[in-house]
Design a protein around this motif. Sequence first.
Motif, PDB file in Angstrom:
ATOM      1  N   ALA A   1     -70.855 -30.047  -3.613  1.00  8.64           N
ATOM      2  CA  ALA A   1     -71.390 -31.268  -3.005  1.00  8.64           C
ATOM      3  C   ALA A   1     -72.406 -31.929  -3.929  1.00  8.64           C
ATOM      4  N   GLU A   2     -73.342 -31.150  -4.458  1.00 11.13           N
ATOM      5  CA  GLU A   2     -74.325 -31.749  -5.363  1.00 11.13           C
ATOM      6  C   GLU A   2     -73.684 -32.141  -6.691  1.00 11.13           C
ATOM      7  N   GLN A   3     -72.710 -31.376  -7.140  1.00  7.29           N
ATOM      8  CA  GLN A   3     -71.977 -31.754  -8.346  1.00  7.29           C
ATOM      9  C   GLN A   3     -71.331 -33.123  -8.163  1.00  7.29           C
ATOM     10  N   ALA A   4     -70.690 -33.330  -7.015  1.00  5.44           N
ATOM     11  CA  ALA A   4     -70.045 -34.616  -6.755  1.00  5.44           C
ATOM     12  C   ALA A   4     -71.061 -35.742  -6.668  1.00  5.44           C
ATOM     13  N   ALA A   5     -72.218 -35.466  -6.050  1.00  2.00           N
ATOM     14  CA  ALA A   5     -73.246 -36.503  -5.949  1.00  2.00           C
ATOM     15  C   ALA A   5     -73.763 -36.909  -7.321  1.00  2.00           C
ATOM     16  N   LEU A   6     -73.942 -35.945  -8.213  1.00  2.00           N
ATOM     17  CA  LEU A   6     -74.422 -36.291  -9.546  1.00  2.00           C
ATOM     18  C   LEU A   6     -73.351 -37.036 -10.330  1.00  2.00           C
ATOM     19  N   LEU A   7     -72.113 -36.577 -10.245  1.00  2.91           N
ATOM     20  CA  LEU A   7     -71.038 -37.275 -10.957  1.00  2.91           C
ATOM     21  C   LEU A   7     -70.864 -38.687 -10.430  1.00  2.91           C
ATOM     22  N   ASP A   8     -71.018 -38.877  -9.120  1.00  4.78           N
ATOM     23  CA  ASP A   8     -70.987 -40.232  -8.566  1.00  4.78           C
ATOM     24  C   ASP A   8     -72.082 -41.087  -9.194  1.00  4.78           C
ATOM     25  N   GLY A   9     -73.273 -40.508  -9.308  1.00  8.59           N
ATOM     26  CA  GLY A   9     -74.364 -41.253  -9.921  1.00  8.59           C
ATOM     27  C   GLY A   9     -74.090 -41.586 -11.374  1.00  8.59           C
ATOM     28  N   LEU A  10     -73.569 -40.630 -12.133  1.00  8.91           N
ATOM     29  CA  LEU A  10     -73.259 -40.881 -13.540  1.00  8.91           C
ATOM     30  C   LEU A  10     -72.134 -41.889 -13.700  1.00  8.91           C
ATOM     31  N   ALA A  11     -71.215 -41.928 -12.729  1.00  7.60           N
ATOM     32  CA  ALA A  11     -70.112 -42.890 -12.810  1.00  7.60           C
ATOM     33  C   ALA A  11     -70.622 -44.321 -12.790  1.00  7.60           C
ATOM     34  N   GLY A  12     -71.751 -44.541 -12.143  1.00  9.91           N
ATOM     35  CA  GLY A  12     -72.335 -45.877 -12.128  1.00  9.91           C
ATOM     36  C   GLY A  12     -73.215 -46.153 -13.327  1.00  9.91           C
ATOM     37  N   LEU A  13     -73.318 -45.174 -14.238  1.00  3.86           N
ATOM     38  CA  LEU A  13     -74.210 -45.315 -15.380  1.00  3.86           C
ATOM     39  C   LEU A  13     -73.480 -45.131 -16.708  1.00  3.86           C
ATOM     40  N   THR A  14     -72.184 -45.416 -16.726  1.00  5.13           N
ATOM     41  CA  THR A  14     -71.432 -45.233 -17.967  1.00  5.13           C
ATOM     42  C   THR A  14     -71.959 -46.135 -19.076  1.00  5.13           C
ATOM     43  N   ALA A  15     -72.547 -47.282 -18.711  1.00  7.05           N
ATOM     44  CA  ALA A  15     -73.127 -48.166 -19.725  1.00  7.05           C
ATOM     45  C   ALA A  15     -74.326 -47.521 -20.401  1.00  7.05           C
ATOM     46  N   ARG A  16     -74.891 -46.489 -19.771  1.00  2.82           N
ATOM     47  CA  ARG A  16     -76.027 -45.779 -20.366  1.00  2.82           C
ATOM     48  C   ARG A  16     -75.549 -44.668 -21.298  1.00  2.82           C
ATOM     49  N   ASN A  17     -74.252 -44.514 -21.466  1.00  2.00           N
ATOM     50  CA  ASN A  17     -73.665 -43.519 -22.366  1.00  2.00           C
ATOM     51  C   ASN A  17     -74.211 -42.110 -22.098  1.00  2.00           C
ATOM     52  N   PRO A  18     -73.940 -41.570 -20.897  1.00  2.00           N
ATOM     53  CA  PRO A  18     -74.440 -40.216 -20.609  1.00  2.00           C
ATOM     54  C   PRO A  18     -73.718 -39.163 -21.446  1.00  2.00           C
ATOM     55  N   VAL A  19     -74.504 -38.249 -22.005  1.00  2.00           N
ATOM     56  CA  VAL A  19     -73.990 -37.140 -22.801  1.00  2.00           C
ATOM     57  C   VAL A  19     -74.672 -35.877 -22.309  1.00  2.00           C
ATOM     58  N   VAL A  20     -73.901 -34.954 -21.749  1.00  2.00           N
ATOM     59  CA  VAL A  20     -74.444 -33.700 -21.248  1.00  2.00           C
ATOM     60  C   VAL A  20     -74.308 -32.647 -22.346  1.00  2.00           C
ATOM     61  N   VAL A  21     -75.412 -31.959 -22.666  1.00  2.00           N
ATOM     62  CA  VAL A  21     -75.363 -30.853 -23.619  1.00  2.00           C
ATOM     63  C   VAL A  21     -75.758 -29.589 -22.886  1.00  2.00           C
ATOM     64  N   THR A  22     -74.982 -28.530 -23.074  1.00  2.00           N
ATOM     65  CA  THR A  22     -75.008 -27.366 -22.192  1.00  2.00           C
ATOM     66  C   THR A  22     -74.915 -26.086 -23.011  1.00  2.00           C
ATOM     67  N   GLY A  23     -75.360 -24.976 -22.411  1.00  2.00           N
ATOM     68  CA  GLY A  23     -75.238 -23.648 -23.019  1.00  2.00           C
ATOM     69  C   GLY A  23     -74.557 -22.684 -22.088  1.00  2.00           C
ATOM     70  N   ASP A  24     -75.098 -21.467 -21.958  1.00  2.00           N
ATOM     71  CA  ASP A  24     -74.763 -20.468 -20.947  1.00  2.00           C
ATOM     72  C   ASP A  24     -73.504 -19.644 -21.215  1.00  2.00           C
ATOM     73  N   VAL A  25     -72.392 -20.245 -21.622  1.00  3.61           N
ATOM     74  CA  VAL A  25     -71.100 -19.566 -21.538  1.00  3.61           C
ATOM     75  C   VAL A  25     -70.687 -18.847 -22.817  1.00  3.61           C
ATOM     76  N   HIS A  26     -71.508 -18.869 -23.855  1.00  2.00           N
ATOM     77  CA  HIS A  26     -71.229 -18.159 -25.106  1.00  2.00           C
ATOM     78  C   HIS A  26     -69.923 -18.627 -25.737  1.00  2.00           C
ATOM     79  N   ALA A  27     -69.633 -19.884 -25.562  1.00  2.00           N
ATOM     80  CA  ALA A  27     -68.438 -20.483 -26.135  1.00  2.00           C
ATOM     81  C   ALA A  27     -68.695 -21.963 -26.364  1.00  2.00           C
ATOM     82  N   ALA A  28     -68.044 -22.511 -27.358  1.00  2.00           N
ATOM     83  CA  ALA A  28     -68.130 -23.941 -27.636  1.00  2.00           C
ATOM     84  C   ALA A  28     -67.016 -24.656 -26.896  1.00  2.00           C
ATOM     85  N   TYR A  29     -67.389 -25.622 -26.058  1.00  2.00           N
ATOM     86  CA  TYR A  29     -66.438 -26.471 -25.358  1.00  2.00           C
ATOM     87  C   TYR A  29     -66.770 -27.933 -25.670  1.00  2.00           C
ATOM     88  N   ALA A  30     -65.760 -28.753 -25.643  1.00  2.00           N
ATOM     89  CA  ALA A  30     -65.946 -30.204 -25.704  1.00  2.00           C
ATOM     90  C   ALA A  30     -65.095 -30.800 -24.592  1.00  2.00           C
TER      91      ALA A  30
END
Length: 532
Positions: free
Chosen positions: A402-431
């Motif tokens: 639910a909170e994931q969807a709420a944040l993604l909804d918010g980011l969907a309205g901010l694509t002009a702000r060029n959101p870039v999420v940088v993340t760790g945790d999983v001991h692997a490189a993903y793009a």
Amino acid sequence: MTSDEFPRQAARHTRRRFLTVTGAATALAFGVNVAHAASAGAATPLPGDPFTLGVASGDPLPDAVVIWTRLAPQPYEPLGGMPYQAVRVEWQVAADERFRQVVRSGTATAQPEYSYSVHVDVRGLRPARHYWYRFRIDGHLSPVGRTRTAPAPGDRPDRLTFAVASCQSWPDGYYTAHAHLAAEEVDAVLFVGDYIYEYGISAAGGLRNTADPVPDQFRTEADTLDRYRLQYALYKSDPDLRAAHQNTPWIGTWDDHEVQDNYAGVYSKALDPVEDFTVRRASAYRAYWEHMPLRTPAPQGPDYLLYRRFTFGRLAEVNVLDTRQYRSDQADGDLWKPDNPGRDDPARTFAGAQQRSWLLDGMRASRATWNLLANQVVMSRMDLDASGTPTYNMDAWDGYAAEQAALLDGLAGLTARNPVVVTGDVHAAYAMDMKRDFDDPDSPTIGVELVGTSISSGGNGVDVSVNGQNFLDHNPHLKLVNERRGYIVVELTPHELHAAYRAVPYIDRTGAPISTIRKFTVEAGNPGLNPA
């Protein structure tokens, strides 16, 4: 204070290596009373070099930066080998490496109740420039650190470069990636969690197989203030980690292992009573602050406001998230589980409403071309799907749908702000392309998520494991999986983002080379990953 008061010949190159610190195997006993009187230096002679844990800087502003050290002539002894008294430490910041142009100087008090850590918020600096800094006490001179301030709010830099790193389990191998990171010319390091691991450490030091046995007091898991302090001292004994701190300012946040694996808010993985775990969390948060270049005040209990924002002119803003302190307990445990009702419960929090509003409101007001989210755990949908049943990580954003969807909804309205999420945790490189609707591969892309692999956690790793291939097969928005050790270098310009995934082939011995395993670009105003 003039620069001549510090011997110029003591200025050292910021990328030098230090000898690994060893200490006597003694039990740590830390006093709880506050020492009130501060003297110029220590009344009792120090038993050796107090700067064994190096120096660091962080949280750069256009006119300020935090410089840090911790006095520990015998880092595994009680009080780090310091006499039980508050002491004054001299510091200098200069516009040149030889300290001919000292621009700021003063003294700071190192208190025993804060493990003799020193946090100086140096103000009155000029934007977008390098500075050099050092400390002195009782004739002992620290290594020279190099730092850099952020551009002024209205400036339009041609480029900015950040490194993204995380997950540095000391017994899992050598910090060779940090040695290479220390040589990168980046404006700041974004360290997104798992600076230490709380686990006990064998005499051999795990994969390091150390010649000098790790002292006995490291066998038990860190769960008290004294024990967390010991863990940080051991981790900071690594010369490559010290070099990475010494050359570049860091902007850090924690994940789980700074306290306990997969803890959630006030809920312990081991199901400890909330009252007991709250004490443990308070100790862990305080030890984290003591060992990182963070501004005062220090945590005074089990809560600490860590999420914050940094502006780098009109080119970038960095939003630092905290997804541990405010979350509800995981749904159906904290492992990979099939979809379940608890995952979708809208009453369960992750970052929390206050932090989410702070983030989205700040991004709406941002004047920067690129808006980075320094985030601990994977935000995009990741379906393991090894058995044909959608299977998600209950400890990541997927476990709080639910909170994931709420944040993604918010980011969907901010694509002009060029959101870039940088993340760790999983001991692997993903793009990953972040989708408006992950169930529909043709859904609009609203941003990108760049997941850095670990510095050391997980050992040598492989290029792609069986689970890694499952991710690639069942997540069409996923463009890269690589499970070697390293970091990401993210370069921003007014028109493009360039991401270089850097990795070493092994960490069970020293000397591994670094290589770029994959590059991507993202066009400003046109979210989505493009091969470079």
